[in-house]
Design a protein around this motif. Structure first.
Motif, PDB file in Angstrom:
ATOM      1  N   SER A  97       4.817   1.991   1.645  1.00  0.00           N
ATOM      2  CA  SER A  97       3.854   2.824   0.918  1.00  0.00           C
ATOM      3  C   SER A  97       2.797   1.995   0.202  1.00  0.00           C
ATOM      4  N   ASN A  98       3.140   0.779  -0.183  1.00  0.00           N
ATOM      5  CA  ASN A  98       2.174  -0.075  -0.868  1.00  0.00           C
ATOM      6  C   ASN A  98       1.072  -0.583   0.060  1.00  0.00           C
ATOM      7  N   PRO A 107       3.271   4.364   5.934  1.00  0.00           N
ATOM      8  CA  PRO A 107       4.363   5.009   5.192  1.00  0.00           C
ATOM      9  C   PRO A 107       5.265   5.888   6.047  1.00  0.00           C
ATOM     10  N   LEU A 108       4.857   6.193   7.266  1.00  0.00           N
ATOM     11  CA  LEU A 108       5.719   6.993   8.120  1.00  0.00           C
ATOM     12  C   LEU A 108       7.066   6.314   8.336  1.00  0.00           C
ATOM     13  N   MET A 109       7.074   4.973   8.386  1.00  0.00           N
ATOM     14  CA  MET A 109       8.324   4.257   8.629  1.00  0.00           C
ATOM     15  C   MET A 109       9.282   4.320   7.438  1.00  0.00           C
ATOM     16  N   ALA A 178       1.879   6.480  -1.705  1.00  0.00           N
ATOM     17  CA  ALA A 178       1.452   7.093  -0.447  1.00  0.00           C
ATOM     18  C   ALA A 178       1.536   8.615  -0.545  1.00  0.00           C
ATOM     19  N   PRO A 179       0.517   9.337  -0.069  1.00  0.00           N
ATOM     20  CA  PRO A 179       0.496  10.805  -0.190  1.00  0.00           C
ATOM     21  C   PRO A 179       1.729  11.497   0.384  1.00  0.00           C
ATOM     22  N   ARG A 241      11.985  -2.167   4.591  1.00  0.00           N
ATOM     23  CA  ARG A 241      11.204  -3.109   3.810  1.00  0.00           C
ATOM     24  C   ARG A 241      10.741  -4.267   4.709  1.00  0.00           C
ATOM     25  N   PRO A 242       9.540  -4.153   5.258  1.00  0.00           N
ATOM     26  CA  PRO A 242       9.050  -5.210   6.137  1.00  0.00           C
ATOM     27  C   PRO A 242       8.890  -6.550   5.412  1.00  0.00           C
TER      28      PRO A 242
END
Length: 331
Positions: A97-98, A107-109, A178-179, A241-242
């Motif tokens: 989301s960041n 953010p889909l992931m 993230a929305p 968390r990539p």
């Protein structure tokens, strides 16, 4: 001795000196700087330490892995900017989301209620299903995903007990920026608000919000339980968390080091996923046994799934990622 012979002797001495000294002349070490918001005990930090060890193991050259802890270099939203610009840091672990400012689909992931269980989550992260999102992140943010960590199960953390959808209605809670995060929690009747992570503790303490959603490691590390001791086991997310590396930094490195980073990232990600998934339930139990938190199940959790599925579908459609969402669900 003739001038010519003297010159020859000096030249020979110079050559011998150069040969003797040559081994002592080494290429300058390459420094790679990482950043963590947390201390040595957090799974993110342990994973980045492991990443550094593996990079050093796989790269046959002088290397310094300089990892800064405890938010010394800011918070995750700062890290994204630094990595995008290729300044201050070269790698970190962060919530998708960041990165939404640069790559809206990312953010889909990490969308709430995306994964059925840990087995499903690990199957997705061990495959190439998320490759389209990695490509978007590289193109739009110049960030390279080198591995996937995560594994914490996120629950509701609140200053008052919440056990069902009626008690959740109107609950003021912090969500990530993230929305889709706000849309999901609004759909299940809460009142979400995006607040900077380093302001959450005070926001709960002063009543701006009544809680947040997070995993056990961060709840313990940042002592959110002091102001929000109630944990409702919604299990709405298993974190992705990539491990991300700056594209600008990467391109400056020797190709051998780039290869070492990619290899190390994949292995460190697997290490981090196993570590955090294993530690998550243990940390919850530890805090509960210490009387720091009170655990509660969420009644009729199936209601939440029914409410959020249309929101997920609409979000994926807006991003042109309907097929991707279907692929994730089918894994």
């Amino acid at each position: 001795m003739s001038i010519i012979n003297h010159a020859k002797n000096l030249l020979q001495a110079a050559v011998v000196s150069a040969v003797v000294l040559a081994p002592a002349v080494q290429a300058e070490a390459i420094t790679l700087r990482g950043a963590s918001m947390f201390d040595n005990e957090h799974a993110f930090t342990k994973t980045m330490v492991r990443f550094g060890e593996l990079v050093d193991q796989y790269y046959d050259g002088e290397l310094v892995m300089d990892l800064r802890l405890n938010g010394e270099l800011g918070v995750e939203s700062d890290y994204v900017t630094f990595l995008n610009q290729g300044v201050a840091i070269d790698y970190s672990i962060m919530a998708p989301s960041n990165m939404a400012t640069f790559a809206p689909a990312i953010p889909l992931m990490d969308m709430p209620f995306l994964f059925r269980d840990l087995e499903h989550w690990n199957a997705v992260l061990s495959s190439d299903v998320l490759a389209p999102l990695e490509g978007e992140l590289k193109e739009k943010a110049d960030l390279v995903v080198v591995g996937y960590s995560g594994g914490g199960t996120r629950n509701l953390i609140s200053s008052k007990a919440i056990g069902n959808i009626d008690e959740l209605a109107g609950h003021k809670m912090r969500v990530m920026g993230a929305p889709i995060q706000a849309q999901i929690f609004a759909a299940i009747k809460a009142a979400p608000s995006a607040i900077a992570y380093n302001e959450v503790y005070n926001a709960i303490q002063t009543g701006v919000v009544s809680g947040l959603e997070n995993e056990a490691a961060s709840l313990q590390n940042l002592k959110f339980y002091e102001v929000a001791p109630h944990v409702t086991l919604t299990r709405h997310s298993i974190t992705v968390r990539p491990i991300v590396f700056s594209g600008k930094s990467m391109r400056k490195l020797p190709v051998e080091l780039q290869a070492a980073i990619m290899r190390a990232g994949k292995e460190a990600g697997a290490f981090g996923r196993e570590l955090e998934a294993r530690e998550d339930s243990a940390k919850l139990k530890e805090m509960a046994d210490a009387g720091q938190i009170q655990l509660q199940e969420f009644a009729n959790r199936e209601q939440l799934l029914e409410l959020v599925t249309p929101v997920q579908d609409e979000y994926a459609a807006e991003l042109g990622a309907t097929d991707l969402l279907a692929a994730i669900r089918a894994k």
